[in-house]
Each structure stands twice: as C-alpha cells, then as structure tokens.
Design a protein around this motif. Structure first.
Motif, PDB file in Angstrom:
ATOM      1  N   ALA A 170       0.844  -1.115   0.082  1.00  0.00           N
ATOM      2  CA  ALA A 170       0.190   0.189  -0.043  1.00  0.00           C
ATOM      3  C   ALA A 170       1.014   1.386  -0.108  1.00  0.00           C
ATOM      4  O   ALA A 170       0.567   2.195  -0.643  1.00  0.00           O
ATOM      5  N   GLU A 171       1.889   1.078   0.597  1.00  0.00           N
ATOM      6  CA  GLU A 171       3.027   2.398   0.591  1.00  0.00           C
ATOM      7  C   GLU A 171       3.430   2.581  -0.861  1.00  0.00           C
ATOM      8  O   GLU A 171       3.751   3.719  -1.231  1.00  0.00           O
ATOM      9  N   LEU A 172       4.004   1.385  -1.337  1.00  0.00           N
ATOM     10  CA  LEU A 172       4.401   1.536  -2.668  1.00  0.00           C
ATOM     11  C   LEU A 172       3.472   2.146  -3.741  1.00  0.00           C
ATOM     12  O   LEU A 172       3.616   2.903  -4.683  1.00  0.00           O
ATOM     13  N   ALA A 173       2.162   1.679  -3.547  1.00  0.00           N
ATOM     14  CA  ALA A 173       1.073   2.163  -4.387  1.00  0.00           C
ATOM     15  C   ALA A 173       0.876   3.713  -4.077  1.00  0.00           C
ATOM     16  O   ALA A 173       0.651   4.443  -5.196  1.00  0.00           O
ATOM     17  N   TYR A 174       1.066   4.280  -2.801  1.00  0.00           N
ATOM     18  CA  TYR A 174       0.776   5.587  -2.462  1.00  0.00           C
ATOM     19  C   TYR A 174       1.905   6.386  -3.219  1.00  0.00           C
ATOM     20  O   TYR A 174       1.616   7.436  -4.021  1.00  0.00           O
ATOM     21  N   ALA A 175       3.358   5.979  -3.104  1.00  0.00           N
ATOM     22  CA  ALA A 175       4.391   6.551  -3.710  1.00  0.00           C
ATOM     23  C   ALA A 175       4.129   6.634  -5.257  1.00  0.00           C
ATOM     24  O   ALA A 175       4.442   7.752  -5.949  1.00  0.00           O
ATOM     25  N   ARG A 176       3.780   5.442  -5.873  1.00  0.00           N
ATOM     26  CA  ARG A 176       3.391   5.421  -7.338  1.00  0.00           C
ATOM     27  C   ARG A 176       2.627   6.239  -7.799  1.00  0.00           C
ATOM     28  O   ARG A 176       2.608   7.131  -8.849  1.00  0.00           O
ATOM     29  N   ASP A 177       1.311   6.430  -6.881  1.00  0.00           N
ATOM     30  CA  ASP A 177       0.373   7.558  -7.370  1.00  0.00           C
ATOM     31  C   ASP A 177       0.821   8.753  -7.224  1.00  0.00           C
ATOM     32  O   ASP A 177       0.421   9.694  -8.401  1.00  0.00           O
ATOM     33  N   VAL A 178       1.455   9.079  -6.269  1.00  0.00           N
ATOM     34  CA  VAL A 178       2.033  10.647  -6.309  1.00  0.00           C
ATOM     35  C   VAL A 178       2.922  10.870  -7.359  1.00  0.00           C
ATOM     36  O   VAL A 178       2.997  11.832  -8.056  1.00  0.00           O
ATOM     37  N   LEU A 179       3.850   9.920  -7.778  1.00  0.00           N
ATOM     38  CA  LEU A 179       4.573  10.149  -9.055  1.00  0.00           C
ATOM     39  C   LEU A 179       3.867  10.288 -10.280  1.00  0.00           C
ATOM     40  O   LEU A 179       4.023  11.085 -11.199  1.00  0.00           O
ATOM     41  N   GLN A 180       2.710   9.389 -10.384  1.00  0.00           N
ATOM     42  CA  GLN A 180       1.802   9.574 -11.553  1.00  0.00           C
ATOM     43  C   GLN A 180       1.068  10.984 -11.489  1.00  0.00           C
ATOM     44  O   GLN A 180       1.245  11.303 -12.735  1.00  0.00           O
ATOM     45  N   ASP A 181       0.901  11.326 -10.376  1.00  0.00           N
ATOM     46  CA  ASP A 181       0.330  12.812 -10.341  1.00  0.00           C
ATOM     47  C   ASP A 181       1.032  13.694 -10.948  1.00  0.00           C
ATOM     48  O   ASP A 181       1.082  14.798 -11.514  1.00  0.00           O
ATOM     49  N   LEU A 182       2.639  13.438 -10.882  1.00  0.00           N
ATOM     50  CA  LEU A 182       3.783  14.438 -11.157  1.00  0.00           C
ATOM     51  C   LEU A 182       3.830  14.194 -12.605  1.00  0.00           C
ATOM     52  O   LEU A 182       4.562  14.884 -13.108  1.00  0.00           O
ATOM     53  N   GLY A 183       3.064  13.262 -13.287  1.00  0.00           N
ATOM     54  CA  GLY A 183       3.540  13.065 -14.815  1.00  0.00           C
ATOM     55  C   GLY A 183       4.092  12.053 -15.198  1.00  0.00           C
ATOM     56  O   GLY A 183       4.540  11.785 -16.485  1.00  0.00           O
ATOM     57  N   LEU A 184       4.886  11.158 -14.330  1.00  0.00           N
ATOM     58  CA  LEU A 184       5.481   9.806 -14.482  1.00  0.00           C
ATOM     59  C   LEU A 184       4.517   8.848 -14.850  1.00  0.00           C
ATOM     60  O   LEU A 184       3.611   8.813 -14.410  1.00  0.00           O
ATOM     61  N   LYS A 185       4.929   7.850 -16.131  1.00  0.00           N
ATOM     62  CA  LYS A 185       4.221   7.059 -16.524  1.00  0.00           C
ATOM     63  C   LYS A 185       4.783   5.618 -15.913  1.00  0.00           C
ATOM     64  O   LYS A 185       6.015   5.259 -16.190  1.00  0.00           O
ATOM     65  N   THR A 186       3.791   4.761 -15.427  1.00  0.00           N
ATOM     66  CA  THR A 186       4.280   3.416 -15.034  1.00  0.00           C
ATOM     67  C   THR A 186       4.722   2.502 -16.324  1.00  0.00           C
ATOM     68  O   THR A 186       4.052   2.412 -17.224  1.00  0.00           O
ATOM     69  N   LEU A 187       5.865   2.006 -16.059  1.00  0.00           N
ATOM     70  CA  LEU A 187       6.262   0.925 -17.266  1.00  0.00           C
ATOM     71  C   LEU A 187       6.110  -0.398 -16.717  1.00  0.00           C
ATOM     72  O   LEU A 187       6.464  -0.838 -15.665  1.00  0.00           O
ATOM     73  N   GLU A 188       5.162  -1.310 -17.282  1.00  0.00           N
ATOM     74  CA  GLU A 188       4.788  -2.460 -16.781  1.00  0.00           C
ATOM     75  C   GLU A 188       5.732  -3.781 -17.203  1.00  0.00           C
ATOM     76  O   GLU A 188       5.562  -4.753 -16.774  1.00  0.00           O
ATOM     77  N   SER A 189       6.550  -3.500 -18.190  1.00  0.00           N
ATOM     78  CA  SER A 189       7.626  -4.622 -18.500  1.00  0.00           C
ATOM     79  C   SER A 189       8.748  -3.942 -18.930  1.00  0.00           C
ATOM     80  O   SER A 189       8.921  -2.768 -19.201  1.00  0.00           O
ATOM     81  N   ARG A 190       9.976  -4.866 -18.929  1.00  0.00           N
ATOM     82  CA  ARG A 190      11.264  -4.352 -19.446  1.00  0.00           C
ATOM     83  C   ARG A 190      11.462  -4.739 -20.782  1.00  0.00           C
ATOM     84  O   ARG A 190      10.870  -5.753 -21.432  1.00  0.00           O
TER      85      ARG A 190
END
Length: 384
Positions: free
Chosen positions: A364-384
C-alpha cells in the motif's frame, strides 16, 4: 517498479528491506517469498524494486563468493524482483532490542565503514539489471555529531577520496557505475542540506552525492524546493531519494498522551520544533521538556495511513519534495526507495499481525508513492 519521467529517464521505485531483520544471505533469500513476491502480486506489477539492506555478515558472504552473488541474482530474477540500490546505513544488528546510536558505528572515520561500502558496491554490480543505468548506495551522514573535531575531518577526507577511487576502479573493472549517497539526518554531522554542502564540498561528484530522505528533510524543517536548489548550486548530485514521512504534532501538550505511544527502546526518534528552536535527541526527552510546538519527530510512519489524531504525518513535505525532485522538466534523481523500517515498533494497534499483513501494508505504501509520481506526470512501465 519502473516509471518513465517526461524527460525520458527511467525512474526506479523500490521498497527498503531494512524493515526485515535477516543478517545473512539465507535469511535474505527467505524474505523474497515471504514479503517481496507477495507485494509484487498485490501491486500487479511485472517488476518490483527492492532497496536491499545487506548487513556486514551478509555483505562479507557475498563479496567473497561470486557464485553466491550469481545465485542471489537468479533468486531475484525468478521472482520478478530487481535491485538498483542498497541501503548501506546500518552496519549490523539493525533489529537488535536496542539500536539507538549504535546505528552510527562504524562511522566514516573508521576503516571498516569504507571496506563495507566498497564491498556493497562490488555486490551491487552483480545484482544490477543489465539495462540499469547505474547503481546507488545510501550511507550515514559521516557520523554522530559528538565527538567531531579536526582529526575526524581529516580521516573522513581521506576515506572519501579512497571511496571515489574505489568506485572509479570498479567501473573500469566491470563497466558498471555505482554511486554513494550520504543521507542527512537529525543529530548527525550532516543534519541538513546546508551542512551537506559544507562537509561534502571537496568530494568527487562523479561518484559521491546526497541521499534526500524526505522524513529527515521534514524534521530539519527544510523547504524542499530551497533544499534541492541549494544542492544544485553546490554541484552535489542527488543520488537517491528515500520516500518517507515523519510524525508531526501542532500542539505537543495536547498530543502528549498519543505521542507517548511512540516512545520505544529500539530506534532514535530525534525531535525538532519549528525552525529547530528546540532540538532533542529522542522523543522521551522532548516530552519531558514541555517545549512548545509544532514538533516533527524522526519516526518513519506508513505513507498511506494517517496517525491517530492529533498527530499527523509529513506527507505534505513528501509530496512537495517529490515535486521539487522529479516533478520538473528534468528529474533530479532516478532512484527512489520507500523506507519505513519502523513497522515492528509502531503502537500495538497499528502493527501488522503477521507476514501477510505486513506485505499488504508495504504494498500500500508503494502504491501511494507510485500514485504521487503519476500525479507528477510519470508513467508506469509494466515490463522491461
């Protein structure tokens, strides 16, 4: 977990494993299934990042055994886990019944600290994903502030020169870059970013920089934007960010009974009033003082769950800090680590009751941090 910044950089988001007590390689591997694999499944991500803590015993094992390093890398790969950063702050026994100031020893005047850190760098080279740009290691801010004199300064300067030389030699040998990040913390020789610019003014910035811990930044009552600008003017790179939140209380008298639940014997909980007018080395000292507030307390609290009122978490500083660090057109740093090592000493009502609950809380903490970063315009990369 990987995200892409609008500038094109891949930003690595990890969870720090110093929340777990294992001191040897067998214990570290056992943790991967107990916690990390569960977290990855909960988050639904292809790759989960870990900020590994390797105490001296585990580091000695791995540094001396290339086959063991390869085995650990295979174990990580098999579970969809990656390591680009290590936590090299605690040296050993970080989950002993009483840690307190022992966590600052050996400090950077002692040869054991340099040997340990270079061993970590050698290990990290073999753990890094093939496509990772670099590795990072966070370390203590030279040492506790007392005693500290000109003899200590001279020893530190020699150690940091040797550190830079060792990291440069490692790159020549392996072709991989590892940088070391000194982490300002209340009560230490380097308590804030201003002191970082003084005590690290002669380092080689190619190899050495700063780890910005957002809970520590809050406890030092630093403005995140000003802190980032100060480090940039000094030419000190921000090598790593620890995404963390501290306790805050507007009125410590009204909140004394609730704050008292956080007094515990294991870790230091340095406490500072607004503007650092009052400074205490631990929370019990602050409570006994009767000093006025507001206070911020060096007690890492879960990012996604507010403490019991009238206490609060410094998540406002966290969000402002991430905005200053990675919210602009160019990311100041690409290695982020959520570091809430205090789950086991939280007030009883807030402690997880077993491995599944702890893995859920960390996810849940990692999800919180990810969501903050996404709000700042970063995009999650789902695979390498």
């Amino acid at each position: 977990m990987r995200l892409r910044h609008p500038d094109g950089q891949v930003v690595h988001l990890a969870y720090g494993t110093n929340v777990h007590p294992a001191e040897d390689v067998a214990g570290i591997i056992a943790q991967l299934d107990t916690y990390a694999a569960r977290m990855r499944d909960r988050l639904g991500t292809d790759v989960l990042g870990l900020g590994l803590w390797l105490g001296i015993d585990a580091a000695t094992e791995l540094a001396g055994d290339a086959a063991l390093r390869k085995r650990l890398r295979r174990e990580l790969d098999a579970r969809g886990l990656e390591v680009v950063t290590l936590n090299g702050f605690p040296f050993r026994a970080f989950h002993a019944p009483v840690v307190k100031r022992k966590v600052y020893r050996p400090d950077w005047t002692e040869p054991a600290r340099l040997r340990y850190t270079l061993d970590l760098a050698r290990i990290l080279v073999d753990l890094l994903p093939d496509d990772a740009a670099r590795g990072s290691i966070s370390t203590l801010p030279l040492g506790w502030r007392e005693p500290w004199d000109s003899a200590h300064v001279g020893k530190v300067c020699r150690a940091l020169d040797a550190l830079a030389s060792g990291l440069a030699g490692l790159e020549v040998l392996t072709g991989r870059e590892v940088r070391v990040a000194f982490e300002p913390e209340p009560g230490c020789v380097i308590e804030n970013t201003l002191q970082a610019t003084v005590h690290l003014s002669t380092v080689d910035p190619r190899w050495i920089g700063v780890c910005v811990d957002l809970a520590h930044l809050a406890c030092a009552w630093e403005d995140p934007v000003a802190a980032v600008q100060r480090l940039a003017r000094a030419g000190l790179p921000i090598v790593k960010i620890q995404v963390s939140a501290a306790l805050e209380v507007a009125d410590p008298v009204a909140g004394a009974a609730t704050l008292a639940q956080y007094v515990e014997p294991k870790f230091m909980h340095q406490t500072r009033s607004a503007g650092c007018r009052h400074s205490f080395d631990d929370l019990d000292e602050a409570l006994e003082s009767g000093a006025d507030g507001p206070w911020r307390v060096h007690y890492h609290v879960p990012l996604h769950a507010e403490p019991e009122p009238p206490l609060a978490a410094t998540t406002g500083v966290l969000r402002a800090g991430l905005g200053a660090l990675v919210g602009g057109p160019v990311a100041a740093c690409d290695h982020l680590e959520v570091e809430t090592y205090t789950w086991g000493v939280l007030p009883p009502a807030q402690r997880p009751t077993g491995p599944e609950a702890l893995a859920a809380g960390m996810a849940a903490e990692l999800a919180y941090a990810r969501d903050v970063l996404q709000d700042l315009g970063l995009k999650t990369l789902e695979s390498r």
